[in-house]
Design an enzyme around this catalytic site. Structure first.
Site, short mmCIF file in Angstrom:
data_model
loop_
_atom_site.label_atom_id
_atom_site.label_comp_id
_atom_site.label_asym_id
_atom_site.label_seq_id
_atom_site.Cartn_x
_atom_site.Cartn_y
_atom_site.Cartn_z
N GLU A 243 32.45 -68.36 -24.27
CA GLU A 243 33.65 -67.55 -24.11
C GLU A 243 34.87 -68.46 -24.22
O GLU A 243 34.74 -69.68 -24.31
CB GLU A 243 33.67 -66.80 -22.77
CG GLU A 243 32.78 -65.58 -22.71
CD GLU A 243 33.13 -64.65 -21.56
OE1 GLU A 243 34.21 -64.81 -20.95
OE2 GLU A 243 32.31 -63.74 -21.27
N HIS B 227 34.84 -48.23 -12.24
CA HIS B 227 35.57 -49.39 -12.75
C HIS B 227 36.32 -49.06 -14.05
O HIS B 227 36.77 -49.97 -14.75
CB HIS B 227 34.62 -50.56 -13.00
CG HIS B 227 35.29 -51.90 -12.94
ND1 HIS B 227 35.65 -52.49 -11.76
CD2 HIS B 227 35.67 -52.75 -13.90
CE1 HIS B 227 36.22 -53.66 -12.00
NE2 HIS B 227 36.25 -53.84 -13.30
N ASP C 3 30.84 -59.75 -17.67
CA ASP C 3 31.34 -60.81 -16.79
C ASP C 3 31.28 -60.39 -15.33
O ASP C 3 31.03 -61.21 -14.45
CB ASP C 3 32.78 -61.16 -17.15
CG ASP C 3 32.87 -62.01 -18.40
OD1 ASP C 3 31.87 -62.68 -18.74
OD2 ASP C 3 33.93 -62.02 -19.05
#
Length: 536
Positions: free
Chosen positions: A277, A106, A164
Site C-alpha cells: 500500500e 460503516h 484495512d
C-alpha cells in the site's frame, strides 16, 4: 363533535386494516387509507421487531445523513429475513416500503439506511464454521471480519484478502468489493468467495456459486445490496503466518513511487511482498504522527523536515513480509533483496515486527486512541476513487500537489491493483486499465477554529472540486463505495454493465425494495426495464 367522530372512525379503520391479511390488501387500497407499519401485523418472527429505538439504525460512520426507519428487525434466523422481505414484497403494490440490511453501519452516505422502512440488523445472525483442511469457512453475512479472523486463526488458517479495517460485516464488504494491500495478489474479497446464500427482493432464498445460480452469485458480489441480502458466504482460506515484517520507505518523486509500486505488484508471489500500500503526506508532518503509524517505534523519530523536503508532497510506500517464527532468521535477507531494486529515499526506512493478527487489526488500535480523544464519532466525508494507471500522474499533479496541498485531515491512501485479479462477471465496476489505483481520502471533519481547512463544508467542497476535475479532465475514474443521486450518474458509473444491472434488478428485486439508501432504483417501471432516480 363531528371532528371527534371522524377521528374515531379513522382509528377504527386503521385497526381494521391492522387485522387484514396481506391477501386483503386490495380492499385496503380501495378504502384509500395509508397503511401504518406499526399497526400492521408483522410476519412470523422468532427474533425481534423494534419500532421504538429506530434512531439507532438511522445513522452511520459517515455521520452525514440521518434517516430513521419505521422498524428494525433483529432476526433470530434467516427465515425471519425471508418472511419479512416476502411480506414487504406482497405489500408493495399497495404500500411502498423498503428494506435495508445493516452490518456494522460503516457506510458514509446512508447506504444502509431505509427512511420510514425496515432495517435488518444483520449482526443478530452469527455463525462461523471453519473447514481448515478444505481451506474455507462458512460465515453468516452479519459476522465481522475481525471475528472471522479470530475463528480461523485458531485453526491455523485465515482469509486471503482483507480490508484495512476489520470491524466490517462480511455481507457489507462483499456487496462492495473489499480491498486492501493484499488485493494486488489475491484480488478483492469478492474474488475469494466460493458460495453465497442470498435472500432476493421477492423473499426467496437461493444458494449460489459460479456453477449454481451463477447469475445471482455474480450480481450480488459488488451489487451494492440491490439484488439480495447476503445471509451466508463461503470464504476461501489459506495457511496463516505467525509474524509480519512491516516496512515503510519514503519518496519525494511521484514517478519513482508509482514505478516501484507497479514493479512490486507485477512480481511472482514468492519474489515480492505480501502486502503493498502507499499513502501521501501533504503537509510535512512527522511520519509517525498520523493514526496509521501506531506500531512504529519512537526510536525512529524521523521528521520530514530532516529529509530536506520542506514544502514538498511526500509519498510513503508500505509493505509487509509474512513469516513463521521458525524462519525468522531468513527475513532480513529476503526483505533486503526485495528492497534492493527500489528507488526510495535511502535514509527513510522504517521497520517493525509484530504478530499477524496485530498487523491486520492495526486500524482498530488507532480507532481506540481516537475514541479516547472524542475524535472518532465525527463526520467522515470520505472519498474513494479508482484511478486508471494512465491518469494517476495527472491526478497527482492536480489533486495531491494542488487541491489538497498543505491540507491534512486524515490519511490519503494511494496504491495499485491488478485488473486481472477481478472477476468481470461481478457487479463491481473498475477502470479499463490493466493497473489502476485506489485513492482513498479518509478525512474527518472537526468543528474547530484550530483546524483550518478541516471543516465539513470545506472537505465536501474539496471532494466536489476533485470530482469536477476528474470529470472535466476525462480521468475515467470510478468511485469505490459509490455515491450518486441521479440515474444519469449511475449509468455513467456502471457503463457497459448498466443494462445487465437493470435486468438483474427487474429479475431479483422487481419492486425496488432493497437498499434504498444507494439511491439507484427509486421508481421502477418494469414494463420497459427503465428506472428513474430523481435528484435529491
Amino acid at each position: 363533535m363531528s371532528n371527534q367522530v371522524d377521528v374515531l372512525n379513522e382509528g377504527k379503520s386503521k385497526l381494521l386494516l391492522a387485522k387484514l391479511s396481506l391477501q386483503n390488501n386490495e380492499v385496503a387500497a380501495a378504502m384509500g387509507l395509508a397503511l401504518d407499519l406499526k399497526l400492521l401485523w408483522p410476519p412470523p418472527c422468532c427474533g425481534r421487531i423494534d419500532t421504538y429505538n429506530t434512531h439507532l439504525a438511522g445513522s452511520d460512520f459517515g455521520n452525514l445523513k440521518h434517516f430513521s426507519p419505521a422498524a428494525v428487525l433483529y432476526p433470530g434466523s434467516v427465515r425471519d429475513i425471508e418472511n419479512l422481505v416476502k411480506w414487504v414484497y406482497k405489500l408493495s403494490p399497495y404500500y411502498k416500503l423498503t428494506v435495508a440490511a445493516r452490518g456494522h453501519g460503516h457506510s458514509i452516505h446512508g447506504q444502509a439506511q431505509a427512511p420510514n422502512g425496515v432495517v435488518i440488523d444483520m449482526g443478530s445472525l452469527r455463525g462461523i464454521d471453519v473447514h481448515k483442511h478444505e481451506l474455507y469457512a462458512d460465515v453468516s453475512g452479519g459476522e465481522l471480519w475481525i471475528d472471522v479472523l479470530h475463528a480461523t486463526l485458531k485453526e491455523g488458517v485465515a482469509p486471503r484478502s482483507f480490508t484495512d479495517y476489520l470491524y466490517l460485516s462480511v455481507g457489507g464488504t462483499l456487496s462492495n468489493a473489499g480491498i486492501s494491500g493484499q488485493a494486488f495478489q489475491h484480488g478483492p474479497q469478492i474474488s475469494n468467495v466460493l458460495q453465497l446464500d442470498v435472500v432476493t427482493g421477492k423473499g426467496d432464498l437461493f444458494n449460489c456459486s459460479r456453477e449454481k445460480n451463477a447469475e445471482l452469485f455474480h450480481a450480488a458480489l459488488g451489487g451494492l445490496g440491490q439484488f439480495g441480502i447476503i445471509t451466508k458466504a463461503r470464504i476461501q482460506l489459506e495457511p496463516a503466518p505467525q509474524r509480519v515484517r512491516w516496512i515503510r520507505v519514503l519518496y519525494s518523486d511521484f514517478e519513482a513511487f508509482t514505478r516501484d509500486q507497479e514493479y512490486l505488484i507485477s512480481q511472482p508471489k514468492k519474489s515480492t511482498f505480501d502486502y503493498v500500500e502507499g499513502f501521501v503526506i501533504v503537509n510535512n508532518e512527522g511520519l509517525l504522527s498520523n493514526w496509521r503509524s501506531s506500531f512504529f517505534s519512537p526510536q525512529n523519530p524521523v521528521k520530514v523536515s530532516t529529509l530536506n523536503t520542506k514544502g514538498r508532497v511526500l509519498y510513503c510506500l508500505e509493505m509487509t513480509k509474512n513469516y513463521d517464527e521458525q524462519y525468522a532468521f531468513l527475513v532480513d535477507e529476503e526483505v533486503e533483496a526485495m528492497l534492493a531494486p527500489l528507488n526510495y529515499i535511502p535514509a527513510s526506512v522504517f521497520t517493525t515486527d509484530l504478530g499477524y493478527l496485530e498487523f491486520l487489526d492495526r486500524v482498530h488500535t488507532a480507532e481506540l486512541k481516537l475514541r479516547s480523544k472524542g475524535m472518532w464519532d465525527v463526520p467522515h466525508p470520505w472519498l474513494n476513487l479508482l484511478i486508471p494507471r494512465s491518469k494517476i500522474a495527472e491526478f497527482d499533479s492536480a489533486v495531491f500537489k494542488g487541491i489538497l496541498r498543505n491540507i491534512s485531515s486524515g490519511p490519503i491512501l494511494v496504491y495499485p491493483l491488478n485488473r486481472n485479479r477481478w472477476d468481470e462477471r461481478t457487479s463491481a465496476v473498475i477502470p479499463d486499465d490493466d493497473i489502476f489505483y485506489l485513492v482513498g481520502l479518509l478525512r474527518s471533519a472537526f468543528h474547530s477554529s484550530s483546524s483550518p481547512g478541516n471543516s465539513l463544508d470545506e472537505l465536501i467542497d474539496q471532494n466536489e472540486r476533485i470530482l469536477r476535475f476528474c470529470r472535466e479532465s476525462g480521468i475515467g475514474e470510478k468511485q469505490y463505495l459509490p455515491h450518486y443521486t441521479t440515474e444519469a450518474d449511475w449509468k455513467v458509473h456502471f457503463g457497459a454493465k448498466w443494462p445487465k444491472f437493470v435486468q438483474m434488478k427487474a429479475l431479483y428485486d422487481p419492486s425496488a425494495i432493497l437498499s434504498p439508501g444507494q439511491q439507484i432504483f427509486m421508481d421502477p417501471d418494469l414494463s420497459t426495464l427503465h428506472y428513474h432516480s430523481p435528484e435529491l
